[in-house]
Scaffold this active site. Sequence first.
Site, PDB file in Angstrom:
ATOM      1  N   GLU A   1       0.760  -1.230   0.100  1.00 28.99           N
ATOM      2  CA  GLU A   1      -0.031   0.023   0.140  1.00 28.99           C
ATOM      3  C   GLU A   1       1.000   1.278   0.012  1.00 28.99           C
ATOM      4  O   GLU A   1       0.596   2.410  -0.375  1.00 28.99           O
ATOM      5  CB  GLU A   1      -0.828   0.224   1.082  1.00 28.99           C
ATOM      6  CG  GLU A   1      -2.021  -1.183   1.517  1.00 28.99           C
ATOM      7  CD  GLU A   1      -2.650  -1.641   0.211  1.00 28.99           C
ATOM      8  OE1 GLU A   1      -3.158  -0.634  -0.839  1.00 28.99           O
ATOM      9  OE2 GLU A   1      -2.672  -2.793  -0.298  1.00 28.99           O
TER      10      GLU A   1
ATOM     11  N   TYR B   1      -1.349  -8.431 -11.045  1.00 31.46           N
ATOM     12  CA  TYR B   1      -0.245  -8.048 -10.168  1.00 31.46           C
ATOM     13  C   TYR B   1       1.122  -8.611 -10.660  1.00 31.46           C
ATOM     14  O   TYR B   1       2.094  -8.073 -10.818  1.00 31.46           O
ATOM     15  CB  TYR B   1      -0.356  -8.943  -8.750  1.00 31.46           C
ATOM     16  CG  TYR B   1      -1.645  -8.061  -8.049  1.00 31.46           C
ATOM     17  CD1 TYR B   1      -1.386  -7.224  -6.908  1.00 31.46           C
ATOM     18  CD2 TYR B   1      -2.995  -8.319  -8.496  1.00 31.46           C
ATOM     19  CE1 TYR B   1      -2.371  -6.766  -6.344  1.00 31.46           C
ATOM     20  CE2 TYR B   1      -3.957  -7.768  -7.598  1.00 31.46           C
ATOM     21  CZ  TYR B   1      -3.633  -6.883  -6.872  1.00 31.46           C
ATOM     22  OH  TYR B   1      -4.750  -6.260  -6.049  1.00 31.46           O
TER      23      TYR B   1
HETATM   24 ZN   LIG Z   1      -2.476  -2.852  -5.010  1.00 31.31          ZN
END
Ligand SMILES: [Zn+2]
Length: 692
Positions: free
Chosen positions: A332, A420
């Site tokens: 994050e 990702y």
């Molecule tokens: Zn992320």
Amino acid sequence: MAELQRPTLCCCRKVLTVPGKSCESGRGLAHCRPVDVASASNFHSFKLRHFHLDLHLNFAVKRITGWQVLELTPVQPGVQSLILDTHPSLLIHSVDCKVPGASGTPDVFISLTHRVEPFTDYGSSLNISLPAAVIRPHRAFRVTIRFTTTDGPAIWWLDAELTCGQTRPLVFTQGHSVCNRSFFPCFDTPAVKSTYSATVRVPEGVTVLMSASRSAYSKQDRVFQFSMEYPVPAYLVALVAGDLQHADIGPRSRVWAEPCILTCAVSKLGGSVERWLNVAEGLFGPYVWGRYDIVFLPPSFPIVAMENPCLTFIISSILESQEFLLIDVIHEIAHGWFGNSVTNATWEEMWLSEGLATYAQRRITTEAYGEAFTCLETVFRLDALHRQMRLLGDNNPVSKLQAKFEPGVNPSSLMNLFTYEKGFCFVSYLSQLCGDIKRFDTFLKAYVEKFRFSSVVAQDLLDFFLGFFPEMKESCVAQREGLEFERWLNGCGPPLCEPDLSAGRALTGPVQHLCDLWGSDPPDPQKIATYDISSWSTFQIVLFLDRLLDRSPLPQEGMSLLSSCYSALLDGMNAEVQIRWLQIVVRNSFYPELPRVRSFLHKHTSRMYTVPLYEDLCCGVMKCFAVEVFYQTQGRLHPNLRRTLQQMMFQSSALNTSTAQSLFSSPPSVPSSPTDPPANGTIALRDVNVSA
Ligand SMILES: [Zn+2]
């Protein structure tokens, strides 16, 4: 649902409203596709300078009532209407407009006519007529919209029983990807950014937090004021309100949580966050958002974490799994540069946010914890990517970095491991081409500086890369056979190459050796006993268990031996370890361990731990057991999760559709709640817990 004429959006970001007509980019029709953003037909007609929200939170009826003021400037002549994204759950009461009077004359207030029309399953179009007499190019005006929220996908009201403390209700919002149109009318696209401010009125004893760089509180009026001084897209506007307290954990960071978990949260993160921020700043340049705070949310939070600027939202269930907490928070933090500062302009290129944030996260962990640790974490995630690949097949369109949505597909359903991990592999490949990881850090720092606070497409990144390294442009790296940039972006299947992870061998080697011993027939207990997994890290153990899970069902004798070797040890470990062991138990129908499955499901009420186990239970012979445990625990589950599990148990055949079908065709006739993440199978849910 009625189909409106959809705007088409080109990769060059020129918007066409005539379907079938090519744009001026010279790239042809293939690049001009319909987009499911109603406001896309006009967001280029305006400059949105700022918007203000004035909100009153009513916990008794679970509604937010208020108004919004948008400060707009038409940038094209002939603008006759303003089209915003909204949602059927959002009740629009009135719209009016204030236009500054010309040279000394008073401001003009006008009531505007508006209509709401269906657009997609997850949103509507708010069409506001603008009077031609007062709307002029480059002259600013303000539109005020009064509205009330009802039961929309962005807003999660939790009764007191669903909170950690179980004494007071709590509400939070989750905008990613296209949910905030049910929170307030907006240009719900990552291509449009603006600053925002908010005034929030709440009952006594409620603390409000927002993804804002400044905040203030008037105790007397019970009013919170927020201001986000940096431009953000609509999906990053976030709010949480409840019984929240804080403790400072660094010069620019504090942890917020319900009082009963605050001490634990502080003890797990104290000191680390500032260190990680410093490492990230050393690699990618200054952290521009001012504060980096973290709020821990109850287990009903539907994902693991969300990178809301200045205020990461994270699920409290992750607190007991230290290594996962560390990775998730660092991920994050990385979004502060990649995703929040430089944002993907369309949801079809979400890898520009997630792939780069994952790469940046691993650069930070390499600097802070060493290469071996980072390689171990990467091996474990790439394992999961290949597992998802086996499930979906090599030619599945979800495996493309540049996904192409069909009309009606909710962009939220694109959250998968390719975004990702295949994205990460492509960025790693670019770094390899560069030959020196530090030089590539310098490139990323320059990329962030060049595109700060703007939204980009893949071509922007790649053009900048080739401009930054002219020698690579000269040697035509973009066209290298088999590794063409275009093939990385538009090819299906696994990454074209993966980074060298041999630096993690000291940690991954023993895991693989032990897996091999368990794979021999019959397993040799003496050789197995030479490995003491109690000294392993969490990531080593989850890698070991994931690989055993891949081999399940195991021979019955092997399962009994596994249980006698590890069950007691694993039972005392964190939830990330336990869930994997219990999935092995369920997939092998190993009844002696069933009481542990029951007590785990009585303790854990988050989606990330319940759904994978229930899916395994319902697929096998233990469905009756699942139904029994569900009825015992359902009172403590969020209604959205309850609905997901009910569908799984009572319509399980409907869930056996492949991810490909659920992502790239119309929703099934009995769709799950619009507030639910897609139930795409165990792998999709558990392994995507790297968070948003
Ligand atoms: Zn992320």
